[in-house]
Design a protein around this motif. Sequence first.
Motif, short mmCIF file in Angstrom:
data_model
loop_
_atom_site.label_atom_id
_atom_site.label_comp_id
_atom_site.label_asym_id
_atom_site.label_seq_id
_atom_site.Cartn_x
_atom_site.Cartn_y
_atom_site.Cartn_z
N GLN A 98 -16.34 42.90 -5.65
CA GLN A 98 -17.69 43.01 -6.23
C GLN A 98 -18.13 41.64 -6.69
N PHE A 123 -26.21 36.10 -15.91
CA PHE A 123 -25.91 37.49 -16.28
C PHE A 123 -24.60 37.50 -17.07
N ASP A 124 -24.30 38.60 -17.76
CA ASP A 124 -23.16 38.56 -18.70
C ASP A 124 -21.82 38.33 -18.01
N THR A 126 -21.33 36.57 -15.30
CA THR A 126 -21.30 35.16 -14.89
C THR A 126 -20.96 34.30 -16.09
N THR A 181 -30.30 32.89 -10.87
CA THR A 181 -30.12 34.33 -10.71
C THR A 181 -31.42 34.90 -10.17
N CYS A 216 -27.73 38.78 -6.02
CA CYS A 216 -27.56 40.23 -5.83
C CYS A 216 -28.87 40.99 -5.65
C1 P61 Z 1 -26.17 45.62 -13.79
F1 P61 Z 1 -23.74 46.30 -18.30
N1 P61 Z 1 -25.06 43.80 -12.76
O1 P61 Z 1 -27.21 44.92 -13.77
P1 P61 Z 1 -20.65 43.20 -10.23
N2 P61 Z 1 -24.93 39.04 -11.36
C2 P61 Z 1 -25.98 39.81 -11.70
C3 P61 Z 1 -25.75 41.16 -11.98
O2 P61 Z 1 -26.79 41.93 -12.30
C4 P61 Z 1 -24.42 41.68 -11.90
C5 P61 Z 1 -23.38 40.81 -11.52
C6 P61 Z 1 -23.66 39.51 -11.26
C7 P61 Z 1 -24.95 45.04 -13.26
C8 P61 Z 1 -23.66 45.78 -13.45
C9 P61 Z 1 -23.17 45.48 -14.82
O3 P61 Z 1 -22.05 44.26 -18.59
C10 P61 Z 1 -22.41 44.68 -17.35
O4 P61 Z 1 -20.67 43.64 -8.81
C11 P61 Z 1 -27.34 39.23 -11.78
O5 P61 Z 1 -21.04 44.26 -11.20
O6 P61 Z 1 -19.37 42.54 -10.59
C12 P61 Z 1 -24.15 43.01 -12.23
O7 P61 Z 1 -21.79 42.08 -10.29
C13 P61 Z 1 -21.96 41.29 -11.41
C14 P61 Z 1 -23.70 46.11 -15.95
C15 P61 Z 1 -22.29 44.46 -14.98
C16 P61 Z 1 -23.29 45.72 -17.20
C17 P61 Z 1 -21.89 44.06 -16.23
O8 P61 Z 1 -26.16 46.78 -14.20
#
Ligand code: P61
Length: 458
Positions: A98, A123-124, A126, A181, A216
Amino acid sequence: MKTIIEPFRIKMVEPIKMTTREQREEILHRAGYNLFLINAEEIIIDLLTDSGTAAMSHNQWAGIMRGDESYAGARSYHRFFEKVQEITNFKHIIPTHQGRAAERILFELIAGPGKYVPSNTHFDTTRANIEYQAAEAVDLVIPEGKDPQLIHPFKGNIDLTRLENFIRHKGAKNIPACMLTITNNSGGGQPVSMENIRKTKEILARYGIPLFLDACRFAENSYFIKKREPGYENKSCKEIAQEMFSYADGCTMSAKKDALVNIGGFLAMNDDDLAMKARNVLIVTEGFPTYGGLAGRDLEAIAQGLEEVLQEDYLHYRIRTAEYMGEHLDLIGVPYLKPPGGHAIYLDAKAFAPHIPVEQFPGQAIACQLYTEGGIRSCEIGGIMFGRTDPQSGDYFPPAMELVRLAFPRRVYTQSHFDYVLEIIEAVYQKRKALRGFRFTYQAPVLRHFTAKFEVVR
Ligand code: P61
């Protein structure tokens, strides 16, 4: 036409279990007022995330059956590689299980103590992966991007003047990469303009710093460029995506968003030496370079999803859903982050519940009430996720915005589901003065929002 219909038919359904308000009050209490800790079966409309929650198409399911599960050099890998390369034109494409796995590999190789990684807004995951390497993640979004009520077509843009000053101040040798991002998730799913991507690259090129896209939601970003940036109205979303990637030296990608799959990701780049090192880390921690942490069938589904996500009927319906929600929230006067982003509506919690101080997490109060009122699961993106407490002084530093994100799974919910969500938001808004804040009873040292527990401040 006024009505934008879902550009698909449904041929498999998943029942939703209904719950009563009394049941939900009890469930929420049991979960320590953390919506991540509620079972999915106990949710009526799940808008926690648009990540990994898409409905796959008949062609993706057919791809699942075609998946080649050979350990090395599988046919499915080649299909995946060709599709990603067609869109991004990157030389090296490394599958991962992922998005955060791609981030971990990248930052393990380029970040470390004394290094800085600027971005529009990280994002968190990252940010966590950069900080895990003892480097510093720096957010440089334009000031307009921090004002929820201000309308601007590209609120995800990075502040180019601040970026250049930052490079001069910290020294290019301490900045192993800059990230953008697209779209800017923590900033409200807001797009980054092509001009901003191009100019970011121009600045970075002068200092020899590579640009990585956190890609993403690249297809949603492309659609916004088509609709809002002069000169792109007659280009296809694929051509726009290709141009965006042409300014970058690499990308991280969570395929769980704009590749329309339930699991998967990749790390891509042009640098041969970095790619060799990344593959070596991948082999130790994820899997052989032609499957990463995935099955062959997952790679097939990603390749097909990347084809479908760039179809304009789909993107039109997708972005229109968020706009529709925004128009109706305007009618009932509910404050939300404007203009609506690509994948979600973000309620502006400070304006929604101004009587709750930021130290008591107004976003969490709204998110919990949306659940009690209508079984809707949303996600606080505010102090719980991004607030910091100084370990020495105990001072609390809240983030710029307190938001409640209602993220829309791709191709999952229908128009009537969205109308129901609007009704529940309205009901909560009418009773907003009765909302109460929260305090932590437990919190983990990193990514605390996943496992924290709370109690109501009375
Ligand atoms: C989301 F509460 N996003 O938006 P992975 N970059 C960016 C993302 O939006 C992202 C990832 C990297 C999520 C899932 C999520 O604390 C949280 O495939 C711009 O989830 O590893 C993920 O990609 C990471 C929600 C992640 C969260 C972490 O809902």
